[in-house]
Design an enzyme around this catalytic site. Structure first.
Site, PDB file in Angstrom:
ATOM      1  N   PRO A  89     -16.248 -38.608  28.319  1.00 48.01           N
ATOM      2  CA  PRO A  89     -14.814 -38.657  29.351  1.00 48.01           C
ATOM      3  C   PRO A  89     -15.117 -37.377  30.113  1.00 48.01           C
ATOM      4  O   PRO A  89     -14.488 -37.223  31.279  1.00 48.01           O
ATOM      5  CB  PRO A  89     -13.602 -38.569  28.508  1.00 48.01           C
ATOM      6  CG  PRO A  89     -14.087 -39.216  27.015  1.00 48.01           C
ATOM      7  CD  PRO A  89     -15.569 -38.845  27.058  1.00 48.01           C
ATOM      8  N   GLU A 116     -14.760 -37.680  17.508  1.00 51.95           N
ATOM      9  CA  GLU A 116     -14.261 -36.888  18.248  1.00 51.95           C
ATOM     10  C   GLU A 116     -15.061 -36.570  19.375  1.00 51.95           C
ATOM     11  O   GLU A 116     -14.756 -36.017  20.382  1.00 51.95           O
ATOM     12  CB  GLU A 116     -13.650 -35.600  17.376  1.00 51.95           C
ATOM     13  CG  GLU A 116     -12.635 -35.999  16.511  1.00 51.95           C
ATOM     14  CD  GLU A 116     -11.489 -36.713  17.213  1.00 51.95           C
ATOM     15  OE1 GLU A 116     -11.251 -37.737  16.642  1.00 51.95           O
ATOM     16  OE2 GLU A 116     -10.992 -36.280  18.313  1.00 51.95           O
ATOM     17  N   ARG A 154     -28.483 -53.222  38.807  1.00 52.28           N
ATOM     18  CA  ARG A 154     -28.354 -54.047  40.212  1.00 52.28           C
ATOM     19  C   ARG A 154     -29.027 -53.574  41.437  1.00 52.28           C
ATOM     20  O   ARG A 154     -29.175 -54.378  42.284  1.00 52.28           O
ATOM     21  CB  ARG A 154     -26.886 -54.326  40.405  1.00 52.28           C
ATOM     22  CG  ARG A 154     -26.040 -55.115  39.467  1.00 52.28           C
ATOM     23  CD  ARG A 154     -24.582 -54.978  39.850  1.00 52.28           C
ATOM     24  NE  ARG A 154     -24.268 -55.481  41.226  1.00 52.28           N
ATOM     25  CZ  ARG A 154     -24.086 -56.749  41.694  1.00 52.28           C
ATOM     26  NH1 ARG A 154     -24.101 -57.432  40.768  1.00 52.28           N
ATOM     27  NH2 ARG A 154     -23.734 -56.839  42.925  1.00 52.28           N
ATOM     28  N   ASP A 169     -21.978 -55.480  48.488  1.00 55.02           N
ATOM     29  CA  ASP A 169     -21.564 -55.099  47.316  1.00 55.02           C
ATOM     30  C   ASP A 169     -20.204 -54.260  47.952  1.00 55.02           C
ATOM     31  O   ASP A 169     -20.281 -53.585  48.844  1.00 55.02           O
ATOM     32  CB  ASP A 169     -22.074 -54.078  46.344  1.00 55.02           C
ATOM     33  CG  ASP A 169     -22.512 -55.188  45.261  1.00 55.02           C
ATOM     34  OD1 ASP A 169     -23.161 -54.728  44.305  1.00 55.02           O
ATOM     35  OD2 ASP A 169     -22.308 -56.372  45.240  1.00 55.02           O
TER      36      ASP A 169
HETATM   37  C1  4FV Z   1     -16.130 -42.387  27.599  1.00 49.84           C
HETATM   38  C2  4FV Z   1     -15.908 -42.527  28.694  1.00 49.84           C
HETATM   39  C3  4FV Z   1     -15.522 -42.545  26.241  1.00 49.84           C
HETATM   40  C4  4FV Z   1     -14.952 -40.505  23.895  1.00 49.84           C
HETATM   41  C5  4FV Z   1     -15.051 -40.112  22.325  1.00 49.84           C
HETATM   42  C6  4FV Z   1     -16.510 -42.006  22.756  1.00 49.84           C
HETATM   43  C7  4FV Z   1     -15.545 -41.722  23.818  1.00 49.84           C
HETATM   44  C8  4FV Z   1     -16.404 -40.824  21.867  1.00 49.84           C
HETATM   45  N1  4FV Z   1     -17.533 -42.499  27.555  1.00 49.84           N
HETATM   46  N2  4FV Z   1     -16.780 -42.469  29.646  1.00 49.84           N
HETATM   47  N3  4FV Z   1     -14.627 -42.624  29.201  1.00 49.84           N
HETATM   48  N4  4FV Z   1     -16.273 -41.937  25.097  1.00 49.84           N
HETATM   49  O1  4FV Z   1     -14.401 -42.436  26.186  1.00 49.84           O
HETATM   50  O2  4FV Z   1     -17.960 -42.396  29.071  1.00 49.84           O
HETATM   51  O3  4FV Z   1     -17.412 -39.931  21.805  1.00 49.84           O
END
Ligand code: 4FV
Length: 248
Positions: A89, A116, A154, A169
């Site tokens: 994230p 985590e 794609r 697209d």
């Molecule tokens: C995520 C996202 C995501 C966070 C903790 C997996 C999680 C665990 N990855 N974009 N939104 N990953 O939430 O790419 O590691």
């Protein structure tokens, strides 16, 4: 394109065995391999996570197995230097442009997180990119990895049957897509717009363009770049009584 995905759930990648991506793999346009992170642990419990330094809830994924996995992948996949993508994230938002950028690469390695998160030294020492698929927290990086593969693949010639549909697209020109219809011409009192039944190709083209402009204006004005709009777009926007001068 070569794509290697490192995960503790290798069984989660069925979506990459079917449809467009599945066919692209059969046709050799994509060479996707799934690697089980536990195969790169050294203890008999095949441990991939541990308690966080500094305390706190949850577990953190260990650094050593990821380094061992990427070393093994590099060794087995000689050739272009891979982009090593950490899904998290905290990453750069995945967009149409980022997907097109990745599609130009010869080799991608995608690291899937869990718990985590992953020990920060993986990001520091291994990753060339950190990419997020959205501002929400998932339980794992597997779905983001598949989203990245689909979005990038794609753009690879031949992966999507008709390249025109990729060019048309959403987001291709910073515009959302126009509405699509097919038979029947009427359903429960809802008729297909007459212009689409008219056979007037230029009227249909202008209607679709106006729909793309209107929808983008209504739903994603952040996407609309006045400088990207052509002369006709300004006229179409006038018809939509929108002054395209100032950005919406
Ligand atoms: C995520 C996202 C995501 C966070 C903790 C997996 C999680 C665990 N990855 N974009 N939104 N990953 O939430 O790419 O590691």
């Amino acid at each position: 394109m070569k794509i290697d995905i490192v995960t503790i759930f290798p069984e989660a990648f069925t979506p990459l065995q079917v449809s467009v991506i599945g066919r692209a793999r059969e046709r050799g346009l994509l060479d996707v391999r799934i690697w089980d992170l536990r195969d790169f642990t050294t203890d008999r419990h095949r441990q991939v996570d541990d308690a966080p330094y500094g305390g706190g809830a949850g577990m953190v994924m260990k650094v050593e197995p990821f380094f061992a996995a990427v070393d093994a992948i590099r060794a087995q996949r000689a050739g272009a230097t891979p982009r090593v993508i950490l899904t998290s994230p905290q990453g750069r938002p995945l967009t149409h442009d980022v997907a097109r950028e990745l599609a130009r690469e010869k080799h991608l390695i995608i690291l899937c997180g869990h718990y985590e998160g992953i020990d920060e030294r993986v990001r520091e020492g291994l990753a060339t990119d950190e990419i997020s698929v959205g501002d929400y927290v998932l339980t794992g990086g597997e779905l983001p990895a598949m989203v990245i593969v689909e979005a990038a693949a794609r753009f690879i010639a031949g992966v999507v049957g008709d390249a025109a549909s990729v060019a048309a697209d959403s987001f291709a020109e910073g515009l959302l897509d126009y509405p699509h219809y097919t038979r029947p011409p009427e359903f429960r009192g809802r008729r297909v717009p007459e212009v689409l039944l008219s056979g007037h190709h230029d009227a249909i083209r202008r209607w679709r363009r106006a729909q793309r402009l209107q929808r983008t204006l209504d739903r994603r004005p952040d996407l609309l770049k006045a400088e990207a709009l052509g002369e006709e777009d300004h006229r179409l926007l006038e018809d939509l009584d929108v002054d395209a001068g100032e950005s919406p």
